[in-house]
Design an enzyme around this catalytic site. Structure first.
Site, PDB file in Angstrom:
ATOM      1  N   PRO A  92      -2.654   7.210  53.192  1.00  0.00           N
ATOM      2  CA  PRO A  92      -1.409   7.904  52.932  1.00  0.00           C
ATOM      3  C   PRO A  92      -0.771   8.123  54.161  1.00  0.00           C
ATOM      4  O   PRO A  92      -1.619   8.573  55.342  1.00  0.00           O
ATOM      5  CB  PRO A  92      -2.071   9.313  52.279  1.00  0.00           C
ATOM      6  CG  PRO A  92      -3.384   8.804  51.811  1.00  0.00           C
ATOM      7  CD  PRO A  92      -4.120   7.858  52.606  1.00  0.00           C
ATOM      8  N   GLU A  93       0.586   8.291  54.134  1.00  0.00           N
ATOM      9  CA  GLU A  93       1.260   8.494  55.597  1.00  0.00           C
ATOM     10  C   GLU A  93       1.708   9.776  55.459  1.00  0.00           C
ATOM     11  O   GLU A  93       1.469  10.581  54.534  1.00  0.00           O
ATOM     12  CB  GLU A  93       2.514   7.636  55.431  1.00  0.00           C
ATOM     13  CG  GLU A  93       2.276   5.999  55.396  1.00  0.00           C
ATOM     14  CD  GLU A  93       3.230   5.144  56.013  1.00  0.00           C
ATOM     15  OE1 GLU A  93       4.055   5.486  56.524  1.00  0.00           O
ATOM     16  OE2 GLU A  93       3.032   3.869  55.649  1.00  0.00           O
ATOM     17  N   LYS A 152      -1.454  13.262  59.743  1.00  0.00           N
ATOM     18  CA  LYS A 152      -1.986  12.988  58.343  1.00  0.00           C
ATOM     19  C   LYS A 152      -3.238  13.862  58.332  1.00  0.00           C
ATOM     20  O   LYS A 152      -4.239  13.500  57.383  1.00  0.00           O
ATOM     21  CB  LYS A 152      -2.650  11.676  58.639  1.00  0.00           C
ATOM     22  CG  LYS A 152      -1.505  10.357  58.571  1.00  0.00           C
ATOM     23  CD  LYS A 152      -2.103   8.925  58.949  1.00  0.00           C
ATOM     24  CE  LYS A 152      -1.061   8.062  59.088  1.00  0.00           C
ATOM     25  NZ  LYS A 152      -1.324   6.560  59.177  1.00  0.00           N
ATOM     26  N   ARG A 210      -4.340  16.179  70.433  1.00  0.00           N
ATOM     27  CA  ARG A 210      -4.697  14.730  70.431  1.00  0.00           C
ATOM     28  C   ARG A 210      -3.290  14.015  69.806  1.00  0.00           C
ATOM     29  O   ARG A 210      -3.555  12.839  69.720  1.00  0.00           O
ATOM     30  CB  ARG A 210      -6.144  14.331  69.849  1.00  0.00           C
ATOM     31  CG  ARG A 210      -7.105  14.883  70.484  1.00  0.00           C
ATOM     32  CD  ARG A 210      -8.280  14.237  69.900  1.00  0.00           C
ATOM     33  NE  ARG A 210      -8.924  14.434  68.502  1.00  0.00           N
ATOM     34  CZ  ARG A 210      -9.265  15.232  67.866  1.00  0.00           C
ATOM     35  NH1 ARG A 210     -10.016  16.240  68.813  1.00  0.00           N
ATOM     36  NH2 ARG A 210      -9.667  15.291  66.608  1.00  0.00           N
ATOM     37  N   ASN A 268       2.123   2.280  58.161  1.00  0.00           N
ATOM     38  CA  ASN A 268       2.377   1.149  58.226  1.00  0.00           C
ATOM     39  C   ASN A 268       3.778   0.625  57.686  1.00  0.00           C
ATOM     40  O   ASN A 268       4.418  -0.242  57.916  1.00  0.00           O
ATOM     41  CB  ASN A 268       1.313  -0.047  57.689  1.00  0.00           C
ATOM     42  CG  ASN A 268       1.291  -1.436  58.348  1.00  0.00           C
ATOM     43  OD1 ASN A 268       1.982  -1.610  59.342  1.00  0.00           O
ATOM     44  ND2 ASN A 268       0.431  -2.490  57.749  1.00  0.00           N
ATOM     45  N   ARG A 323      -3.676  -4.088  62.079  1.00  0.00           N
ATOM     46  CA  ARG A 323      -2.740  -3.850  60.926  1.00  0.00           C
ATOM     47  C   ARG A 323      -1.645  -4.938  60.524  1.00  0.00           C
ATOM     48  O   ARG A 323      -1.406  -5.534  61.744  1.00  0.00           O
ATOM     49  CB  ARG A 323      -2.108  -2.618  61.125  1.00  0.00           C
ATOM     50  CG  ARG A 323      -3.082  -1.460  61.196  1.00  0.00           C
ATOM     51  CD  ARG A 323      -3.906  -1.039  60.041  1.00  0.00           C
ATOM     52  NE  ARG A 323      -3.126  -0.937  58.892  1.00  0.00           N
ATOM     53  CZ  ARG A 323      -2.594   0.501  58.366  1.00  0.00           C
ATOM     54  NH1 ARG A 323      -3.005   1.474  59.264  1.00  0.00           N
ATOM     55  NH2 ARG A 323      -2.152   0.419  57.417  1.00  0.00           N
TER      56      ARG A 323
END
Length: 266
Positions: free
Chosen positions: A2-3, A52, A123, A164, A256
């Site tokens: 999931p984005e 995310k 991060r 992506n 990817r």
């Protein structure tokens, strides 16, 4: 995976379902028993999202951190007429006054402290869906890097929440070759792309699906699969570009699948 728009949408949903309620939290699967016990019976104060990462906040400064990863998902059920038996490997179950949710298959589901949340966020790059996002921090990292922009946009330490689909579609919308080094992306290009990304991802939060095609370009072959979004390039390898008819190309970039139009994106 999931984005970011999906995670922000989940945060809003959980906020509506549980905020201010003393909820029951359990781990039917058994892999989150100690964590569930730590928040069971506490008041759910809010849900928040960054990139995310999803955070459930409880009174007593208890926080549950969830990262769905590739396979994680939440399911919702009605809790007003009795609670259904868990189905499958439910890592975490939350039951409020009217609704409940089951979490299955996450990469991370853990109780963390405020300090540990700060370490997670440190991060990450700026999240386009957050009002406190600093796009300048992302551009600084991009402009200093010789990695290609197609890789940088997927790096969560550069931009948080971009996956992506948004990566491929954003680069097409701004006619940027995904193989261009970050050092060759100028600030005006980035600013335009950032503004567009913020708008696209907010549409994703509101609609619950990714929409990237401008109305005037919405023609040609249908979407790449049933109930899938129509896209410019994502998963359209070999299909004609919606603008110039050049076949869309694909390759694997840092693990990817990358998609682009070699004519439109120079």
């Amino acid at each position: 995976m999931p984005e970011g728009h999906t995670i922000h949408r989940l945060a809003r949903q959980h906020q509506r379902m549980f905020k201010g309620q003393r909820v029951a939290v359990s781990s039917p699967q058994g892999r989150f028993i100690e964590g569930a016990d730590a928040v069971n019976g506490k008041v759910f104060t809010k849900a928040s999202a960054y990139g995310k990462h999803l955070f459930h906040h409880y009174d007593g400064d208890r926080i549950v951190h969830v990262h769905l990863g590739l396979y994680g998902k939440f399911g919702v059920f009605d809790a007003t007429d009795g609670v259904p038996d868990p189905v499958g490997q439910v890592r975490m179950r939350i039951i409020g006054t009217q609704k409940g949710t089951d979490l299955r298959g996450p990469t991370a589901c853990e109780v963390v402290t405020e300090a540990e949340v700060s370490e997670i966020l440190a991060r990450l790059g700026p999240d386009p869906l957050r009002k406190d996002a600093d796009p300048g921090a992302a551009y600084t990292r991009i402009h200093k890097s010789r990695r290609v922009i197609g890789a940088l946009l997927m790096d969560q330490s550069v931009l948080a929440g971009v996956g992506n689909v948004y990566r491929n579609e954003l680069l097409y919308r701004h006619r940027i070759d995904p193989h261009r080094p970050g050092t060759k992306v100028d600030e005006a290009e980035f600013d335009d792309a950032w503004t567009d990304l913020v708008e696209l991802m907010n549409v994703g939060v509101r609609k619950g699906r990714i929409i990237t095609i401008r109305p005037e370009d919405d023609h040609g072959l249908p979407s790449y699969g049933a109930r899938r979004p129509r896209t410019y390039v994502y998963r359209r390898a070999g299909d004609p570009c919606r603008i110039c008819d050049t076949p869309i190309r694909t390759e694997v970039l840092e693990g990817r699948n990358l998609f682009w139009c070699p004519t439109c994106q120079t």
